[in-house]
Design a protein around this motif. Structure first.
Motif, PDB file in Angstrom:
ATOM      1  N   THR C 156     -10.029  -3.345  -1.587  1.00 12.04           N
ATOM      2  CA  THR C 156      -9.336  -4.502  -2.145  1.00 12.04           C
ATOM      3  C   THR C 156      -9.906  -4.870  -3.508  1.00 12.04           C
ATOM      4  OG1 THR C 156      -8.634  -5.460  -0.059  1.00 12.04           O
ATOM      5  CG2 THR C 156      -9.025  -7.009  -1.837  1.00 12.04           C
ATOM      6  N   THR C 159      -9.075  -2.118  -6.092  1.00 12.41           N
ATOM      7  CA  THR C 159      -7.660  -2.086  -6.496  1.00 12.41           C
ATOM      8  C   THR C 159      -7.332  -3.225  -7.446  1.00 12.41           C
ATOM      9  OG1 THR C 159      -7.130  -1.060  -4.388  1.00 12.41           O
ATOM     10  CG2 THR C 159      -5.284  -1.998  -5.587  1.00 12.41           C
ATOM     11  N   PRO C 165      -3.951   4.971  -8.695  1.00 13.48           N
ATOM     12  CA  PRO C 165      -3.708   4.970  -7.241  1.00 13.48           C
ATOM     13  C   PRO C 165      -5.031   4.875  -6.493  1.00 13.48           C
ATOM     14  CG  PRO C 165      -2.514   6.794  -8.290  1.00 13.48           C
ATOM     15  CD  PRO C 165      -3.417   6.203  -9.334  1.00 13.48           C
ATOM     16  N   LEU C 189      -4.720  -3.311   4.876  1.00 18.05           N
ATOM     17  CA  LEU C 189      -3.261  -3.481   4.913  1.00 18.05           C
ATOM     18  C   LEU C 189      -2.859  -4.867   4.402  1.00 18.05           C
ATOM     19  CD1 LEU C 189      -2.560  -1.862   8.364  1.00 18.05           C
ATOM     20  CD2 LEU C 189      -1.639  -1.055   6.192  1.00 18.05           C
ATOM     21  N   ALA C 190      -3.677  -5.860   4.726  1.00 17.90           N
ATOM     22  CA  ALA C 190      -3.354  -7.238   4.363  1.00 17.90           C
ATOM     23  C   ALA C 190      -3.772  -7.558   2.942  1.00 17.90           C
ATOM     24  CB  ALA C 190      -4.072  -8.186   5.317  1.00 17.90           C
ATOM     25  N   SER C 191      -4.312  -6.591   2.264  1.00 22.96           N
ATOM     26  CA  SER C 191      -4.961  -6.818   0.976  1.00 22.96           C
ATOM     27  C   SER C 191      -4.083  -7.558  -0.022  1.00 22.96           C
ATOM     28  CB  SER C 191      -5.346  -5.479   0.368  1.00 22.96           C
ATOM     29  OG  SER C 191      -5.917  -5.689  -0.895  1.00 22.96           O
ATOM     30  N   ALA C 193      -4.565  -7.260  -3.126  1.00 21.04           N
ATOM     31  CA  ALA C 193      -4.557  -6.467  -4.363  1.00 21.04           C
ATOM     32  C   ALA C 193      -3.330  -5.556  -4.351  1.00 21.04           C
ATOM     33  CB  ALA C 193      -5.837  -5.659  -4.466  1.00 21.04           C
ATOM     34  N   PRO C 194      -2.540  -5.534  -5.434  1.00 19.33           N
ATOM     35  CA  PRO C 194      -1.227  -4.880  -5.383  1.00 19.33           C
ATOM     36  C   PRO C 194      -1.261  -3.358  -5.472  1.00 19.33           C
ATOM     37  CG  PRO C 194      -1.592  -5.899  -7.532  1.00 19.33           C
ATOM     38  CD  PRO C 194      -2.801  -6.214  -6.704  1.00 19.33           C
ATOM     39  N   GLY C 195      -0.685  -2.703  -4.450  1.00 23.02           N
ATOM     40  CA  GLY C 195      -0.504  -1.261  -4.518  1.00 23.02           C
ATOM     41  C   GLY C 195      -1.527  -0.432  -3.787  1.00 23.02           C
ATOM     42  N   LEU C 196      -2.428  -1.074  -3.075  1.00 21.16           N
ATOM     43  CA  LEU C 196      -3.374  -0.328  -2.237  1.00 21.16           C
ATOM     44  C   LEU C 196      -2.623   0.312  -1.071  1.00 21.16           C
ATOM     45  CD1 LEU C 196      -6.259   0.391  -1.224  1.00 21.16           C
ATOM     46  CD2 LEU C 196      -6.373  -1.886  -0.231  1.00 21.16           C
ATOM     47  N   VAL C 197      -2.807   1.611  -0.854  1.00 24.43           N
ATOM     48  CA  VAL C 197      -2.205   2.258   0.315  1.00 24.43           C
ATOM     49  C   VAL C 197      -3.306   2.685   1.275  1.00 24.43           C
ATOM     50  CG1 VAL C 197      -0.087   3.057  -0.807  1.00 24.43           C
ATOM     51  CG2 VAL C 197      -2.151   4.489  -0.877  1.00 24.43           C
ATOM     52  N   VAL C 198      -2.938   2.887   2.529  1.00 27.25           N
ATOM     53  CA  VAL C 198      -3.936   3.041   3.569  1.00 27.25           C
ATOM     54  C   VAL C 198      -3.576   4.205   4.479  1.00 27.25           C
ATOM     55  CG1 VAL C 198      -5.145   1.783   5.409  1.00 27.25           C
ATOM     56  CG2 VAL C 198      -4.196   0.531   3.495  1.00 27.25           C
ATOM     57  N   VAL C 199      -4.596   4.833   5.057  1.00 25.36           N
ATOM     58  CA  VAL C 199      -4.383   5.867   6.080  1.00 25.36           C
ATOM     59  C   VAL C 199      -5.080   5.430   7.367  1.00 25.36           C
ATOM     60  CG1 VAL C 199      -4.103   7.766   4.411  1.00 25.36           C
ATOM     61  CG2 VAL C 199      -6.389   7.187   5.280  1.00 25.36           C
ATOM     62  N   ASN C 200      -4.964   6.213   8.401  1.00 27.83           N
ATOM     63  CA  ASN C 200      -5.572   5.881   9.690  1.00 27.83           C
ATOM     64  C   ASN C 200      -7.098   5.765   9.565  1.00 27.83           C
ATOM     65  OD1 ASN C 200      -5.791   5.399  12.452  1.00 27.83           O
ATOM     66  ND2 ASN C 200      -5.315   7.494  13.080  1.00 27.83           N
ATOM     67  N   ALA C 210      -3.018  13.006   0.771  1.00 28.76           N
ATOM     68  CA  ALA C 210      -2.242  12.068  -0.043  1.00 28.76           C
ATOM     69  C   ALA C 210      -2.628  12.211  -1.513  1.00 28.76           C
ATOM     70  CB  ALA C 210      -2.476  10.643   0.436  1.00 28.76           C
TER      71      ALA C 210
END
Ligand SMILES: Nc1ncnc2c1ncn2[C@@H]1O[C@H](COP(=O)(O)O)[C@@H](O)[C@H]1O
Ligand SMILES: Nc1ncnc2c1ncn2[C@@H]1O[C@H](COP(=O)(O)O)[C@@H](O)[C@H]1O
Ligand SMILES: Nc1ncnc2c1ncn2[C@@H]1O[C@H](COP(=O)(O)O)[C@@H](O)[C@H]1O
Ligand SMILES: Nc1ncnc2c1ncn2[C@@H]1O[C@H](COP(=O)(O)O)[C@@H](O)[C@H]1O
Ligand SMILES: [Mg+2]
Ligand SMILES: [Mg+2]
Ligand SMILES: [Mg+2]
Ligand SMILES: [Mg+2]
Ligand SMILES: [Mg+2]
Ligand SMILES: [Mg+2]
Ligand SMILES: [Mg+2]
Ligand SMILES: [Mg+2]
Lengths: 227, 227, 227, 227, 227, 227, 227, 227
Positions: C156, C159, C165, C189-191, C193-200, C210
């Motif tokens: 967070t 980002t 990315p 996920l709740a971050s 900060a704009p545009g953070l993507v997440v994996v398992n 990715a």
């Protein structure tokens, strides 16, 4: 505290047309052997699920007429029922090869009730062509059992492709959010494909019994039970 | 209790190349209008997400230079950025037509940063052919945003079919176990397809910002930020 | 029960430009060796994730052309792909030193696809200066992979600081509410900060795939797949 | 069914040095007014939390000596305690402007016990500089109350920067995984920053009472209670 | 943002032998009417589930050939399929009278595919005799659909009594731990009765489609689809 | 993959007045020893939490200046700080004797920062008199740390009895719904007693650091940090 | 779809000595009135729980012999049973005044079976003295029903103080982690006080029926049922 | 850190009429032996629950007057109380034979308080006749304790059949959704059978203490405690 009294369900075959199944995971080998002896004395077949190699060996030391099925992690008592090919074919699919123990439990439980099945592993949707290649073959089956871990989308895709009954079996293969099989289970329940039904996580035995009920429903009620 | 002091993030455009976005759901129309006036005074664009018709109208009563986008449930301040077709195309897909508000939020957020996108709805895996029919078109995009509710398997199947970045957006469409979007989210995270990335449930805006970061990463660092 | 039939995904390299990856955690050494032999015969590279020392040794007894990577807990088949420096750099960061296995899994998966990366550990936000000191260096990377356990706030904060990315990888390091990595996952996920993507959780491999998709997206579609 | 008997806690001020606080959310205006009258008769101050505009008005119709605080959604009975500047300053921070009601509840509860506080909103970590700019000012406070929704990382970052007591208040601002405030709560509990303490989601009142206990602990026990 | 493109699944009847079903809960009346017009133009029947009175009326204003079923909360397009009594009977049971909407949805979906069913309400296990009294009648059905809320034990008890396929439908009737239907769902999945299968909470439609698949499986594959 | 770079937080003592604490649970003995050597070289004390006997012995084989505290399951580097009795007393209570490891971790962490504390075990509310008997003694402490597992009601009852700061530490002692400590945690957060603050489950270390912050807050800011 | 058939449990009074209770929350006023008419025709009393003012009025429009109890949110049919003082006293306690509706539901259900009870509200443990003051009175009761929301520790403390049967009723009063009553429920289940039993959240009716079973158990079996 | 002080609850027998019970799971054998010695010195009986064979042997090495009960996994100190047949009979039932340890714990705890009980295993509802066959016998008991794992429907069915107090004990027997006993617990709490009360998962001891309270409630208050 007096000696506990145990009541086995000896009428299950009459009532449901199924052999007694014993849930082996939380029982000692002594408890399992005691149940099996009573069933043997009553002239019954039996299936013990979720048993590891060591517990199986300990039961086999106490009782002669049992057989261990390593892939399926099950013990059986007695010989499998006579094959009933007229009831139709079942195909058991799985998304990966890690699902084998559950797929094998389903196949074994079917076989002990006279149903032959085919196993088709590692046709998960990450490489969709593997599934599409098998469509013709899948369309020939009477019932499909689809096992999948992780996100569990195989049964959803399959149910959208074929008109037969599909039984989804979520498998506890995965890690992070998919550890334990919840994600696969809920994905199957939430499925947008119409008519997919689901059993408990890792419940290959239950899927087989559901398939058996369906196969027998094709024949008139009374008759089916007595087969 | 003294008057609270509020600090807006006026350097976001310099730092990240993004316009300020305001999370509208828990704010009053007065709070939103106050933020927007300060941004307008600073010569900034802005996007307000998760705003309903009534709140949007109340803000529009207080401020002239705003526009409401009903499908996307967003307010914007100022005119969209000049189109930057050289950055490449984004396709936004969804499993059903109920996912439209989230897909539209993503498309709007992209447009406000100069990116044109295409929307392709109702290509869910229960009718797989609808997706396979579009493969050639999907392979031409630079980034794919895939929205899905219920069991959320569209992004998994898509990621297994194409080599580009795919951003999964779980959508809170469903009922029973899928109500609220958790099942879709966890299915995407648990996905057996390699390289799928995920954002929060219903976070069309976040998926757009991730796509923007990816599109700009193709150009060298410094330059990208100042576009 | 007939012999199960297994379908490997031998077209993955053609379709996605990725080597086959095998999820090793729930497979026996025999199953892993059997998969690898078939891939070797097909002239493919492969990566087996989530394998411990003992299982790795058992596979190595059955197959010669494999290598174990202890930090990353992975087995590889064949030699890594030729380095493709033109695709750009990846930096893999982590909040603590306990995250090393996951960061190393990401770096190894990248390397097996021709991407060199740098590892920067223990720059968590409890001692924020450690991260701020590295900003210039981070701004030079094309893609950032940020691993964090406990409350997982590193991605967070990161980002919010850089325009590239950022792929967040929640790590199952922690205890109490953070045991298992759920808290880190949901925080990312709740971050805000704009545009953070997440994996398992713990999915270093997925983050690498990715990143690979993103790096290749900079080059035109068709071309990228065939590299 | 006989008439229910109700026992108010009239000794709270003697025991804990706190005015009685009534949890207003699940009570009718009649129940609230009845409690307040009995407290007024006993010469006590009181604070009623989580009351909306309509319920407040209904109570005010029944009782004269009450005051509604719209931002904080609280009712008060009586005049605030005399200011006790010697106890030291409290700063109440929040990550966004949506957290205002909770921050205001904390400030009001402090004020009713004689403590003046300052409110500093929208210093969330997505734009970190806004927080770092305030460090000198924050270092002058005796206790810090940090409110945050979504991923809730503000208290973690703050606790890593300053040596004072920090009380984290998770706020139910967010959607998807952060709806309801659980993610913020667990992020604060899992925090890697040493010594952060936490109260229930949206519990601005509780954070204020904890701050009061801390401020009074600086003075010797007995004395503090009787202030 | 260009106009979104929507792809309906017009081949569902050919592929699965089922009419198109539209999930109405998250769609506007305009969206529903648009889908139905296209289906009508294609000469298809359709079922819209989870629609309230008001939305149904709004759709009926836009389209003439639709009918609202208040108990089942469904809209239908076109006339029900011709009855196919040869496929056999279905009985839909429920534990209480509150389960009626879900039982009615199942019965309606069956009827729209040519299957007549019988509804038997309020035979929950708290008054077990009510169920035992109906045993003979239940044994005559080909498939049983058992709806239950609260602890959901009706399907478990039923599955232990009869040999036919039983489809459990958990219902979101209850409060406290049973609010939302999770407890009923998990009770059915965990059931000790062999072969019970389950669908999503409140998914009467899905249970009907599963029953349809089972009824058709009695007839040879190809044939069944074209009925 | 290049050699990972690790950044220790060597300024923590300057910034926060705390010695570095290393979270030992997920680290190898080699990793722990490497961190400690660097801290020793920098002239720092250190505390390693959540270490078992075997790992502690392995670290001691690699490094001489360390000490294992079996009850607290911690390793320390260097000698404890000089006692600072002027800061005031802390009492650490627990509901049962099973909570000892957590209470001991708190006491040890306090001691390593110069604070002496008293341990008072097994004063849980199932035998309330045991707590009421100690009231006078508890009222003399400056800060109270209350550890409790199972339903965790000790901190609630205590906070209702005394005016000082109370820090609740939920403990992972229990089974069924209380296994893992969640129930105790949520009970403390939900507490109806005003001003109770909480740390993560089993986080004795964090409770100690919070107590330290409170004790130091009694002295003016700047000064406190440098002690 | 044929007309549904409904089976009321008309033998409940014979079997269990209880009047029929109808769960009103998910039923329409028409459904409730229909059930009550049939019970009235059979000469039975009845209790309808979880009914709001509006629904109650709608039922009263359809049926004359009913009475609404606003505090308890219940409808009753017929006159209460004759008082049976020989069965002994029940005291219903609650932690706060917000718990009144649940406590009143318990008292009403008892009264309709001939049991008089006393209500004692707001004796929660945050002000422990209020409970200790009532000990003598509590020790005279035969059964205690203790209702509590938030952290729910009242039943735990009470069960540690008195030797009688205590039935804990978790109440859905609270917010944040305690919203919905789960925390209170799990705290009661996890209780360290020996012999506390629990019913579902807000289940005042169930607690009353449990108390009735206990009061009657003092008399010999057969006899009790027929009272 | 000074030596911890431990306060045993030596007045429990006077207050509650119960012997001290020690929760053995998280204690070392030294801690258990120390508690028991102090209780022995005070002339008390004691029960230690949740102890495995190895820990029991280690305690027996330190203390002579203890006895291990392998089925119940408990240690006892001293001889059981004199039998009090006048208090009436308890029957302990279970759904499967895997529930034996919990049923045995309940029986042992009762016996140590002078109550003889009967154990009746494997009367689960999958084979309902086994339960119905025992009805006459069950109707003679004063209190029933019903243990069940998996979906846990035995107590629900039983409570619908008999008028006595029924205490449900959920058991952690199962897998998938039923692993750990949550599903059984929630099924019992959600039960549609009136007056079923529940204790924590696997809490045979607690069920016994509840039964004891009920049996004693038949006798007047004061008297009961002193028995
Ligand atoms: N693996 C399994 N999954 C689900 N049910 C099972 C399984 N194995 C046995 N059962 C069922 O569980 C019931 C209870 O098992 P038991 O505890 O052995 O009496 C059996 O009668 C079977 O119907
Ligand atoms: N009530 C329902 N429950 C489960 N599935 C449904 C329901 N109604 C419709 N569906 C299925 O959900 C799919 C997706 O719906 P739609 O969003 O309308 O395309 C439909 O094609 C149906 O197969
Ligand atoms: N038992 C503990 N509980 C909570 N935080 C801890 C604990 N032990 C160490 N920490 C903190 O966790 C941070 C990260 O740990 P590390 O992974 O060692 O860098 C440290 O800097 C400590 O502040
Ligand atoms: N198996 C058990 N389940 C529930 N409570 C128990 C159990 N064993 C002991 N207890 C209770 O838990 C309390 C706390 O245990 P202890 O930690 O030994 O002081 C004891 O006083 C008993 O009342
Ligand atoms: Mg594979
Ligand atoms: Mg559709
Ligand atoms: Mg560190
Ligand atoms: Mg902001
Ligand atoms: Mg009924
Ligand atoms: Mg104790
Ligand atoms: Mg009160
Ligand atoms: Mg059995």
């Amino acid at each position: 505290m007096t000696e506990p009294q145990v009541r086995l369900d000896l009428q299950r075959r009459q009532r449901l047309g199924m052999v007694e199944a014993i849930f082996g995971e939380h029982k000692t080998s002594e408890q399992i052997a005691a149940c099996l002896s009573r069933l043997e004395a009553a002239g019954e077949l039996a299936l013990v699920t979720r048993v590891d190699q060591a517990k199986a060996a300990a039961v086999a030391d106490l009782l002669s007429n049992v057989q261990f099925h390593a892939q399926a992690r099950c013990l059986t008592l007695g010989d499998p029922a006579i094959l009933l090919p007229a009831l139709g074919e079942v195909v058991v699919l799985s998304g990966g090869t890690s699902d084998l123990p559950i797929a094998a439990e389903a196949a074994l439980a079917l076989r002990w009730h006279g149903i032959q099945s085919e196993l088709l592993l590692d046709v998960g949707v990450a490489g969709l062509q593997r599934l599409l290649d098998q469509l013709a073959r899948l369309q020939r089956a009477k019932v499909l059992i689809a096992c999948a871990g992780m996100e569990g989308s195989l049964p959803t895709v399959l149910t959208g492709l074929v008109p037969q009954p599909v039984i989804g079996v979520p498998v506890s293969v995965g890690y992070g959010v998919s550890a334990g099989g919840r994600t696969a289970l809920e994905g199957m329940l939430a499925s947008c494909a119409p008519g997919l039904v689901v059993v408990n996580i890792d419940n290959g035995y239950g899927a087989a019994m559901a398939a058996l009920r369906i196969l027998k429903a094709a024949i008139t009620g009374e008759a089916a039970v007595n087969q």
